[in-house]
Design a protein around this motif. Sequence first.
Motif, short mmCIF file in Angstrom:
data_model
loop_
_atom_site.label_atom_id
_atom_site.label_comp_id
_atom_site.label_asym_id
_atom_site.label_seq_id
_atom_site.Cartn_x
_atom_site.Cartn_y
_atom_site.Cartn_z
N PRO A 189 70.64 8.81 -54.74
CA PRO A 189 69.93 10.04 -55.29
C PRO A 189 70.03 11.10 -54.57
O PRO A 189 70.46 10.92 -53.39
CB PRO A 189 68.31 9.31 -55.18
CG PRO A 189 68.23 8.58 -54.29
CD PRO A 189 69.53 7.66 -54.09
N LYS B 110 71.84 16.61 -61.31
CA LYS B 110 71.72 17.74 -61.91
C LYS B 110 71.83 17.77 -63.54
O LYS B 110 71.10 18.24 -64.15
CB LYS B 110 72.50 18.55 -61.20
CG LYS B 110 72.10 20.30 -61.58
CD LYS B 110 73.01 21.22 -60.91
CE LYS B 110 72.71 22.66 -61.43
NZ LYS B 110 73.93 23.51 -61.34
N GLU C 206 57.64 13.55 -61.43
CA GLU C 206 57.80 14.99 -61.84
C GLU C 206 57.89 15.21 -63.23
O GLU C 206 57.09 15.63 -64.00
CB GLU C 206 58.82 15.72 -61.03
CG GLU C 206 58.57 16.57 -60.05
CD GLU C 206 59.74 16.97 -59.27
OE1 GLU C 206 60.64 17.74 -60.45
OE2 GLU C 206 60.28 16.84 -58.30
N GLN C 207 58.48 13.99 -63.85
CA GLN C 207 58.81 14.20 -65.22
C GLN C 207 57.72 13.70 -65.79
O GLN C 207 57.21 14.14 -67.16
CB GLN C 207 59.95 13.07 -65.78
CG GLN C 207 61.19 13.50 -64.95
CD GLN C 207 61.65 15.01 -65.21
OE1 GLN C 207 61.55 15.43 -66.53
NE2 GLN C 207 62.15 15.73 -64.18
N ARG D 232 66.32 12.27 -67.77
CA ARG D 232 65.03 12.74 -67.57
C ARG D 232 64.22 12.66 -68.56
O ARG D 232 62.85 12.31 -68.45
CB ARG D 232 64.94 13.97 -66.76
CG ARG D 232 65.38 13.75 -65.26
CD ARG D 232 65.44 15.16 -64.48
NE ARG D 232 66.27 16.28 -64.79
CZ ARG D 232 67.67 16.27 -64.30
NH1 ARG D 232 67.90 15.18 -63.50
NH2 ARG D 232 68.38 17.00 -64.70
N HIS E 162 62.87 8.43 -53.45
CA HIS E 162 63.37 9.47 -54.31
C HIS E 162 63.72 9.42 -55.79
O HIS E 162 63.30 10.33 -56.57
CB HIS E 162 64.80 9.97 -53.58
CG HIS E 162 64.90 10.42 -52.23
ND1 HIS E 162 64.18 11.11 -51.45
CD2 HIS E 162 65.38 9.69 -51.16
CE1 HIS E 162 64.27 11.13 -50.29
NE2 HIS E 162 64.87 10.17 -50.04
N VAL E 163 63.90 8.38 -56.28
CA VAL E 163 63.98 7.93 -57.66
C VAL E 163 62.64 8.19 -58.04
O VAL E 163 62.41 8.87 -59.17
CB VAL E 163 64.52 6.63 -57.67
CG1 VAL E 163 64.70 6.28 -59.36
CG2 VAL E 163 66.05 6.36 -57.21
N GLU F 222 59.91 9.42 -56.93
CA GLU F 222 59.38 10.97 -57.07
C GLU F 222 59.86 11.78 -58.21
O GLU F 222 59.06 12.67 -58.69
CB GLU F 222 59.73 11.70 -55.40
CG GLU F 222 58.77 11.21 -54.58
CD GLU F 222 58.95 11.77 -53.37
OE1 GLU F 222 60.13 12.34 -53.08
OE2 GLU F 222 58.29 11.47 -52.14
N CYS F 223 61.30 11.64 -58.51
CA CYS F 223 61.97 12.29 -59.43
C CYS F 223 61.05 12.13 -60.95
O CYS F 223 60.73 12.81 -61.61
CB CYS F 223 63.16 12.10 -59.55
SG CYS F 223 64.28 12.80 -61.17
N THR G 262 68.06 11.64 -60.75
CA THR G 262 68.01 12.85 -59.97
C THR G 262 69.06 13.76 -60.10
O THR G 262 69.10 14.87 -59.76
CB THR G 262 67.94 12.46 -58.46
OG1 THR G 262 69.12 12.01 -57.97
CG2 THR G 262 66.70 11.39 -58.27
#
Length: 259
Positions: free
Chosen positions: A206, A178, A228-229, A184, A221-222, A224-225, A176
């Motif tokens: 995260p 930046k 998205e990918q 990612r 949270h891991v 969900e990220c 997650t």
Amino acid sequence: MIDSHCHLFYEEIFNDLDNKLNFAYSMGVTNFLTVGTDNKHMRQNIDIANKYSNIVCSIGIHPTEYNCGYDIEEMRKLPAQHNKIVAIGEVGLDYHYIDLAPKDKQLLLFEEMLQLAKDTNLPVILHCRECFNDDLFKLIKKYTNNAVFHCFTDTLDNAKKVIDEGFYLSLTGIVTFKNSGELREVAKYVPDDRLLIETDSPYLAPIPHRGKSNEPGFVRHVAECICEQRKCTLKHLSDITDENFYRLFPKAEIMLERK
Ligand SMILES: [Zn+2]
């Protein structure tokens, strides 16, 4: 959803364990693997798994803990005495910390732990940092084909090698961050049947909790990220990573209730 790698025995979590677990349930995280790192916390880690029906554990000596005074003969007996021990780990090589643990000591320890995994017929949770080369894969394969590269943070090329060699790959909250663009890409690349998710709590919280103490509920949270990918739903990611977890850790399948 499962947090496949956390350290519930460290004070930050252990002192508030029931609250942390309740928070995890509220995030949809139901089962946990608490991973061993040294001799000092080994019994405590097993006790935690024995106390909670939805927690399993592993035993192992982390590469930088080679000097912690473990007793390999005692470790060899533990899995037969405790059904909740489902893996050997975390073990491996960490060449980021050779000032803390010289390479030769790390290698001796790693082979001893791989032999332990072979003797006890358990899969391996690998901690491998700045040590990727063909020798690494050869060494692991001498002992086992059932292993996960935990907290993978290396290149996409090395992720491909991990998969080509038949191993699993697990992602933490680092995905997650930046500046984790290449990671990612790894999250996009790993096939459905080889991916695991984890927090490595209390480390590596995260986004949006970066810098704070991490806890198992944050594996959401891991996930969900990564969704998205991969352009997939949370339900799908949760299903495939659960499935992979139980395939890699067959004893966990027996000991845990699927939720
Ligand atoms: Zn860890």
